[in-house]
Design an enzyme around this catalytic site. Structure first.
Site, PDB file in Angstrom:
ATOM      1  N   GLY A 111      27.132   1.272  39.778  1.00 46.12           N
ATOM      2  CA  GLY A 111      26.746   0.660  40.927  1.00 46.12           C
ATOM      3  C   GLY A 111      25.965  -0.710  40.879  1.00 46.12           C
ATOM      4  O   GLY A 111      25.942  -1.554  41.635  1.00 46.12           O
ATOM      5  N   TYR A 138      17.049   0.679  45.921  1.00 44.97           N
ATOM      6  CA  TYR A 138      17.614   0.625  44.569  1.00 44.97           C
ATOM      7  C   TYR A 138      19.062  -0.011  44.546  1.00 44.97           C
ATOM      8  O   TYR A 138      19.852   1.012  44.909  1.00 44.97           O
ATOM      9  CB  TYR A 138      17.404   1.885  43.841  1.00 44.97           C
ATOM     10  CG  TYR A 138      17.530   1.737  42.409  1.00 44.97           C
ATOM     11  CD1 TYR A 138      19.019   1.614  41.862  1.00 44.97           C
ATOM     12  CD2 TYR A 138      16.538   2.028  41.343  1.00 44.97           C
ATOM     13  CE1 TYR A 138      19.160   1.549  40.484  1.00 44.97           C
ATOM     14  CE2 TYR A 138      16.661   1.862  40.124  1.00 44.97           C
ATOM     15  CZ  TYR A 138      18.191   1.852  39.653  1.00 44.97           C
ATOM     16  OH  TYR A 138      18.269   1.878  38.282  1.00 44.97           O
ATOM     17  N   GLU A 238      26.765   2.298  49.299  1.00 42.38           N
ATOM     18  CA  GLU A 238      27.251   3.722  49.413  1.00 42.38           C
ATOM     19  C   GLU A 238      27.086   4.252  47.999  1.00 42.38           C
ATOM     20  O   GLU A 238      28.117   5.488  48.082  1.00 42.38           O
ATOM     21  CB  GLU A 238      28.730   3.578  50.191  1.00 42.38           C
ATOM     22  CG  GLU A 238      28.562   3.420  51.455  1.00 42.38           C
ATOM     23  CD  GLU A 238      28.591   4.315  52.475  1.00 42.38           C
ATOM     24  OE1 GLU A 238      28.847   5.559  52.253  1.00 42.38           O
ATOM     25  OE2 GLU A 238      27.810   4.140  53.598  1.00 42.38           O
ATOM     26  N   VAL A 239      26.748   3.671  47.002  1.00 40.63           N
ATOM     27  CA  VAL A 239      26.839   4.213  45.867  1.00 40.63           C
ATOM     28  C   VAL A 239      26.382   5.520  45.695  1.00 40.63           C
ATOM     29  O   VAL A 239      27.187   6.408  45.193  1.00 40.63           O
ATOM     30  CB  VAL A 239      25.874   3.339  44.556  1.00 40.63           C
ATOM     31  CG1 VAL A 239      26.094   3.906  43.492  1.00 40.63           C
ATOM     32  CG2 VAL A 239      26.589   1.930  44.819  1.00 40.63           C
ATOM     33  N   LYS A 240      25.262   6.090  46.122  1.00 41.99           N
ATOM     34  CA  LYS A 240      24.608   7.218  46.115  1.00 41.99           C
ATOM     35  C   LYS A 240      25.078   8.434  47.155  1.00 41.99           C
ATOM     36  O   LYS A 240      25.169   9.331  46.710  1.00 41.99           O
ATOM     37  CB  LYS A 240      23.123   7.163  45.852  1.00 41.99           C
ATOM     38  CG  LYS A 240      22.646   8.576  45.195  1.00 41.99           C
ATOM     39  CD  LYS A 240      21.118   8.181  44.813  1.00 41.99           C
ATOM     40  CE  LYS A 240      20.689   9.532  44.078  1.00 41.99           C
ATOM     41  NZ  LYS A 240      19.330   9.065  43.491  1.00 41.99           N
ATOM     42  N   THR A 294      35.963  -6.407  31.128  1.00 43.25           N
ATOM     43  CA  THR A 294      37.218  -6.106  30.373  1.00 43.25           C
ATOM     44  C   THR A 294      38.006  -4.823  30.687  1.00 43.25           C
ATOM     45  O   THR A 294      39.055  -4.904  31.167  1.00 43.25           O
ATOM     46  CB  THR A 294      37.127  -6.326  28.846  1.00 43.25           C
ATOM     47  OG1 THR A 294      36.498  -7.457  28.653  1.00 43.25           O
ATOM     48  CG2 THR A 294      38.698  -5.991  28.077  1.00 43.25           C
TER      49      THR A 294
HETATM   50  C1  LIG Z   1      21.889   3.297  46.187  1.00 43.65           C
HETATM   51  C2  LIG Z   1      22.176   3.009  44.628  1.00 43.65           C
HETATM   52  N1  LIG Z   1      22.679   1.653  44.449  1.00 43.65           N
HETATM   53  C3  LIG Z   1      22.938   1.422  43.213  1.00 43.65           C
HETATM   54  C4  LIG Z   1      22.627   2.122  42.100  1.00 43.65           C
HETATM   55  C5  LIG Z   1      23.016   1.776  40.602  1.00 43.65           C
HETATM   56  O1  LIG Z   1      23.918   2.656  40.241  1.00 43.65           O
HETATM   57  P1  LIG Z   1      24.066   2.687  38.533  1.00 43.65           P
HETATM   58  O2  LIG Z   1      22.933   3.478  38.142  1.00 43.65           O
HETATM   59  O3  LIG Z   1      25.400   3.461  38.336  1.00 43.65           O
HETATM   60  O4  LIG Z   1      24.396   1.354  38.168  1.00 43.65           O
HETATM   61  C6  LIG Z   1      21.886   3.342  42.368  1.00 43.65           C
HETATM   62  C7  LIG Z   1      21.216   4.241  41.170  1.00 43.65           C
HETATM   63  N2  LIG Z   1      20.219   5.037  41.467  1.00 43.65           N
HETATM   64  C8  LIG Z   1      19.359   5.494  40.222  1.00 43.65           C
HETATM   65  C9  LIG Z   1      20.021   5.155  38.980  1.00 43.65           C
HETATM   66  C10 LIG Z   1      18.826   5.473  37.980  1.00 43.65           C
HETATM   67  C11 LIG Z   1      18.440   6.583  37.838  1.00 43.65           C
HETATM   68  C12 LIG Z   1      17.571   7.412  39.097  1.00 43.65           C
HETATM   69  N3  LIG Z   1      18.659   7.853  40.047  1.00 43.65           N
HETATM   70  C13 LIG Z   1      19.368   7.116  40.633  1.00 43.65           C
HETATM   71  O5  LIG Z   1      20.316   7.357  41.509  1.00 43.65           O
HETATM   72  C14 LIG Z   1      21.691   3.520  43.679  1.00 43.65           C
HETATM   73  O6  LIG Z   1      20.835   4.779  43.996  1.00 43.65           O
END
Ligand SMILES: Cc1ncc(COP(=O)(O)O)c(/C=N/[C@@H]2CCCCNC2=O)c1O
Length: 438
Positions: A111, A138, A238-240, A294
């Site tokens: 993310g 975040y 929408e990552v989480k 890569t």
């Molecule tokens: C809405 C949203 N967008 C991006 C990210 C970053 O994703 P990555 O940790 O896979 O790089 C996250 C990551 N969140 C943190 C990652 C660190 C540990 C704590 N729990 C999370 O979900 C996120 O919730």
């Protein structure tokens, strides 16, 4: 073979900067929706490894996809040549993600790198170097994505110059109403943040790490309209909470948003490192070799991604998240009849937060040690879950979307007992001292 435990070897080798540990759990395996601890104990996973394990562990569809693709590996690099799994996944993502005009997909590993890419390509393609985001957001832990985040865990790194961080209106703690925030935005536009300098607003449609906050109805849609008037792009993270977790395919659909860019991560890879950004062709085709990694889009991770999307459809996981999530939230809410500490239960689908308070009238958050003790005791009782929130007072439940009703019931019983045991003083400050990492 070392006579040290996995945990001791971890302490002797793995850098603290990469750790966010909530309990002494050391994992040697995982099957279904359970993690296997060193020593063989099985724990119910209510965290999904902080979200990515949307199909739990060892799901046959993912195992088969990964095994097939790695046995006949079509290279390891999408940037050098196309591979079938990556192109198929891009086609699937474009088909399931609402959007206007011709669009393109960029693949990454996390993310963080996806939001990092979105920031960089938006600045380059729009010529606008400022961004709007939210306090508590975040978006990642790389310089670009961190720079547009507002989470307290990132205060060791200065935000990107020119970022406008707005309060995210929280219906449970309305220090800033939706109207206040919009008025603040309008005032900023009139004074210190001319809208023509702003490339995009980054939105979590449900603020996760900032405390599992569901925004007031209509707020994000109104914000989108304010920004659209000034040509400010809408980026939805929408990552989480994306890909079925919220009870709709995309969490932004609950808010009636029409994003210009959509950022995926975590669950898209089913636990393998995979992220994606969908955006307009004129932005995503800005220049060749602009956002290279890569192994991004490699055939193994994207095969897992295809298996995730196909399984979401085949097993009806969108509807399942809505159904099990409602049962889960209702059961947690029912606990508030016996536990004064539960101030609020909120979320969408299987993205659920339990806001813990010292006092229901004032809604003052509990001490972080109290939250940590409940997590710790939950671990001892056989469940893995985490906490979030700028005051570290929100229990976070992001289980695999394959969580069964029986497992949900088992999990709620563990949370119930954990709260009772902590109230009874059965967990000490010393027990959690090394697990107060954010
Ligand atoms: C809405 C949203 N967008 C991006 C990210 C970053 O994703 P990555 O940790 O896979 O790089 C996250 C990551 N969140 C943190 C990652 C660190 C540990 C704590 N729990 C999370 O979900 C996120 O919730």
């Amino acid at each position: 073979m070392s006579n040290l435990s996995l945990r001791e070897r971890d302490a002797a080798t793995i850098a603290q900067i990469g750790k966010l540990r909530f309990s002494p759990l050391s994992v040697i395996g995982g099957r279904g929706n359970r993690l296997i601890e060193e020593g063989g104990r099985s724990l119910l996973d209510l965290s999904g490894s902080a979200g990515p394990a949307v199909l739990g562990y060892g799901h046959p569809a993912v195992v088969e996809a990964v095994e097939t693709s790695i046995r006949n590996m079509a290279g390891a690099s999408l940037l050098l040549y196309p591979n079938e799994p990556a192109v198929s996944l891009a086609e699937r993502l474009l088909a399931i993600t609402p959007g206007e005009g011709e669009r393109r997909v960029w693949f990454g590993h996390s993310g963080s790198d996806a939001n990092d890419c979105a920031v960089r390509v938006l600045q380059a393609a729009t010529g606008r170097s400022r961004f709007i985001s939210f306090i508590g957001s975040y978006h990642g832990n790389l310089s670009g994505s961190m720079g547009i985040s507002g989470h307290t865990a990132m205060t060791h790194t200065l935000p990107r110059p020119g970022v406008l961080l707005l309060p995210y209106p929280d219906p449970f703690r309305p220090n800033f109403s939706a109207e206040d925030v919009l008025a603040l935005l309008d005032y900023q536009f009139e004074t210190t943040c001319p809208p023509h300098q702003v490339g995009a607003v980054f939105i979590e449609p449900l603020m996760s790490d900032g405390g599992l906050i569901v925004p007031p109805p209509g707020f994000l849609k109104t914000l989108q309209e304010r920004c659209r008037k000034h040509g400010i792009k809408i980026v939805v993270d929408e990552v989480k909470v994306g890909l079925a977790r919220s009870g709709m395919m995309h969490c932004f659909q609950h808010e009636g948003l029409t994003p210009d860019l959509v950022v995926f991560g975590k669950g898209i890879g089913g636990g393998l490192p995979l992220s994606a950004v969908i955006g307009p062709k004129e932005i995503m085709d800005y220049a060749p070799a602009f956002a290279l990694q890569t192994t991004a889009g490699n055939p193994v991770a994207t095969s897992a991604g295809n298996a995730v999307l196909k399984t979401i459809a085949r097993e009806g996981l969108v509807e399942r998240s809505a159904r099990i999530g409602t049962l889960f939230s209702d059961a947690l809410r029912a606990l508030s009849a016996k536990h004064e500490i539960i101030g609020d239960v909120r979320g969408r689908g299987l993205a659920i937060g339990v806001d813990l308070v010292k006092d229901r009238a004032t809604r003052e958050p509990v001490a972080a040690t109290t939250t940590a003790k409940i997590i710790y005791r939950g671990y001892e009782l056989g469940a893995a879950f985490t906490y979030v929130g700028l005051k570290a007072n929100v229990l976070e439940f992001m289980p695999p979307l394959t969580l069964t009703e029986d497992e949900m019931t088992e999990g709620v019983a563990i949370v119930d007992q954990a709260i009772a045991d902590v109230n009874a003083g059965e967990v000490s400050d010393a027990d959690v001292a090394s697990f107060m990492m954010w």
